[in-house]
Design a protein around this motif. Sequence first.
Motif, PDB file in Angstrom:
ATOM      1  N   ALA A 188      -3.272   8.575  -5.503  1.00 25.20           N
ATOM      2  CA  ALA A 188      -2.706   8.568  -4.127  1.00 25.20           C
ATOM      3  C   ALA A 188      -3.340   8.084  -2.900  1.00 25.20           C
ATOM      4  O   ALA A 188      -2.890   7.832  -1.853  1.00 25.20           O
ATOM      5  CB  ALA A 188      -2.338  10.205  -3.812  1.00 25.20           C
ATOM      6  N   ARG A 189      -4.441   7.398  -3.341  1.00 24.07           N
ATOM      7  CA  ARG A 189      -5.280   6.922  -2.195  1.00 24.07           C
ATOM      8  C   ARG A 189      -4.882   5.431  -1.943  1.00 24.07           C
ATOM      9  O   ARG A 189      -4.198   4.695  -2.946  1.00 24.07           O
ATOM     10  CB  ARG A 189      -6.850   6.844  -2.774  1.00 24.07           C
ATOM     11  CG  ARG A 189      -7.420   8.151  -2.699  1.00 24.07           C
ATOM     12  CD  ARG A 189      -8.783   8.077  -2.666  1.00 24.07           C
ATOM     13  NE  ARG A 189      -9.465   9.425  -2.718  1.00 24.07           N
ATOM     14  CZ  ARG A 189     -10.666   9.604  -3.438  1.00 24.07           C
ATOM     15  NH1 ARG A 189     -11.244   8.656  -4.107  1.00 24.07           N
ATOM     16  NH2 ARG A 189     -10.924  10.781  -3.018  1.00 24.07           N
ATOM     17  N   ARG A 190      -4.912   4.979  -1.044  1.00 25.93           N
ATOM     18  CA  ARG A 190      -5.005   3.154  -0.672  1.00 25.93           C
ATOM     19  C   ARG A 190      -5.883   2.551  -1.662  1.00 25.93           C
ATOM     20  O   ARG A 190      -6.889   2.766  -1.926  1.00 25.93           O
ATOM     21  CB  ARG A 190      -5.272   2.909   0.825  1.00 25.93           C
ATOM     22  CG  ARG A 190      -4.212   3.390   1.786  1.00 25.93           C
ATOM     23  CD  ARG A 190      -4.455   3.093   3.071  1.00 25.93           C
ATOM     24  NE  ARG A 190      -4.761   1.740   3.428  1.00 25.93           N
ATOM     25  CZ  ARG A 190      -3.899   0.934   4.211  1.00 25.93           C
ATOM     26  NH1 ARG A 190      -2.795   1.353   4.561  1.00 25.93           N
ATOM     27  NH2 ARG A 190      -4.347  -0.401   4.193  1.00 25.93           N
ATOM     28  N   SER A 191      -5.080   1.568  -2.428  1.00 23.99           N
ATOM     29  CA  SER A 191      -5.932   0.744  -3.354  1.00 23.99           C
ATOM     30  C   SER A 191      -5.142  -0.870  -3.072  1.00 23.99           C
ATOM     31  O   SER A 191      -4.064  -1.084  -2.419  1.00 23.99           O
ATOM     32  CB  SER A 191      -5.525   1.211  -4.744  1.00 23.99           C
ATOM     33  OG  SER A 191      -6.115   2.380  -5.003  1.00 23.99           O
ATOM     34  N   ILE A 192      -5.820  -1.783  -3.603  1.00 22.04           N
ATOM     35  CA  ILE A 192      -5.212  -3.161  -3.515  1.00 22.04           C
ATOM     36  C   ILE A 192      -5.140  -3.620  -4.948  1.00 22.04           C
ATOM     37  O   ILE A 192      -5.978  -3.666  -5.848  1.00 22.04           O
ATOM     38  CB  ILE A 192      -6.370  -4.003  -2.710  1.00 22.04           C
ATOM     39  CG1 ILE A 192      -6.508  -3.604  -1.254  1.00 22.04           C
ATOM     40  CG2 ILE A 192      -6.144  -5.439  -2.814  1.00 22.04           C
ATOM     41  CD1 ILE A 192      -7.403  -4.216  -0.337  1.00 22.04           C
ATOM     42  N   GLN A 227      -1.740  -0.911  -1.270  1.00 18.09           N
ATOM     43  CA  GLN A 227      -0.636   0.268  -1.749  1.00 18.09           C
ATOM     44  C   GLN A 227      -1.311   1.503  -1.717  1.00 18.09           C
ATOM     45  O   GLN A 227      -2.502   1.735  -1.668  1.00 18.09           O
ATOM     46  CB  GLN A 227      -0.293  -0.056  -3.271  1.00 18.09           C
ATOM     47  CG  GLN A 227       0.300  -1.515  -3.609  1.00 18.09           C
ATOM     48  CD  GLN A 227       1.754  -1.590  -3.262  1.00 18.09           C
ATOM     49  OE1 GLN A 227       2.416  -0.783  -2.869  1.00 18.09           O
ATOM     50  NE2 GLN A 227       2.100  -2.697  -3.600  1.00 18.09           N
ATOM     51  N   THR A 228      -0.490   2.448  -1.286  1.00 14.96           N
ATOM     52  CA  THR A 228      -0.859   3.720  -1.439  1.00 14.96           C
ATOM     53  C   THR A 228       0.017   4.455  -2.566  1.00 14.96           C
ATOM     54  O   THR A 228       1.199   4.812  -2.477  1.00 14.96           O
ATOM     55  CB  THR A 228      -0.269   4.531  -0.039  1.00 14.96           C
ATOM     56  OG1 THR A 228      -1.101   3.868   1.203  1.00 14.96           O
ATOM     57  CG2 THR A 228      -0.877   5.815  -0.203  1.00 14.96           C
ATOM     58  N   GLY A 229      -0.753   4.913  -3.509  1.00 17.53           N
ATOM     59  CA  GLY A 229      -0.442   5.415  -4.736  1.00 17.53           C
ATOM     60  C   GLY A 229       0.701   4.413  -5.584  1.00 17.53           C
ATOM     61  O   GLY A 229       1.367   5.151  -6.601  1.00 17.53           O
ATOM     62  N   ASN A 230       0.197   3.145  -5.487  1.00 19.85           N
ATOM     63  CA  ASN A 230       1.093   2.351  -6.360  1.00 19.85           C
ATOM     64  C   ASN A 230       0.362   1.283  -7.165  1.00 19.85           C
ATOM     65  O   ASN A 230       0.908   0.279  -7.396  1.00 19.85           O
ATOM     66  CB  ASN A 230       2.532   1.526  -5.529  1.00 19.85           C
ATOM     67  CG  ASN A 230       3.406   1.139  -6.240  1.00 19.85           C
ATOM     68  OD1 ASN A 230       3.663   1.410  -7.423  1.00 19.85           O
ATOM     69  ND2 ASN A 230       3.815  -0.350  -5.821  1.00 19.85           N
TER      70      ASN A 230
END
Length: 161
Positions: A77-81, A89-92
Amino acid sequence: MKPLTEKEIRAAFVNCSKGEASRLNVPRDLPELPWEDLDFLGWRDPQAPDRAYFAVELDGRLVAVTLRSTAAASWQARRSICSLCVTPQTGNVALLVAPRAGQAGKQGNSVGAYMCADLACSLYIRGRKDNGTRFHESLTEEEKVARLLGNLAEFVGKVTA
């Protein structure tokens, strides 16, 4: 991207057998897809949520890759790239893993990358799909597309090496 047929997609898989390629689920709505906005075709299998696929034209040759996603974890659910389109993205964003082609894949070797879980990278970089966490980049849309295709080519190169 030019519109693809089911037959073209199935024939392009490099990291699964012909039998597996004939049994996997290809999107049913191929004619209705926004082909003019796609740099590659990416999709999740609606009948097997841990499976994903993409097809991309590299150096005039269509290449398709099977992927598996990791189990969902609380940290997702954290922000990732995304490592392909470099979209936050947040959680995607999910770790998607591809068996390597040939003997290496038969021995269980794989390569993975953090990618947009819905594989809609082309739509994100064009602003056709909003994830609510865009950041400003000085790159043009064409430069973002080139970066995306370069990252896809690098990933496919690792799968087929």
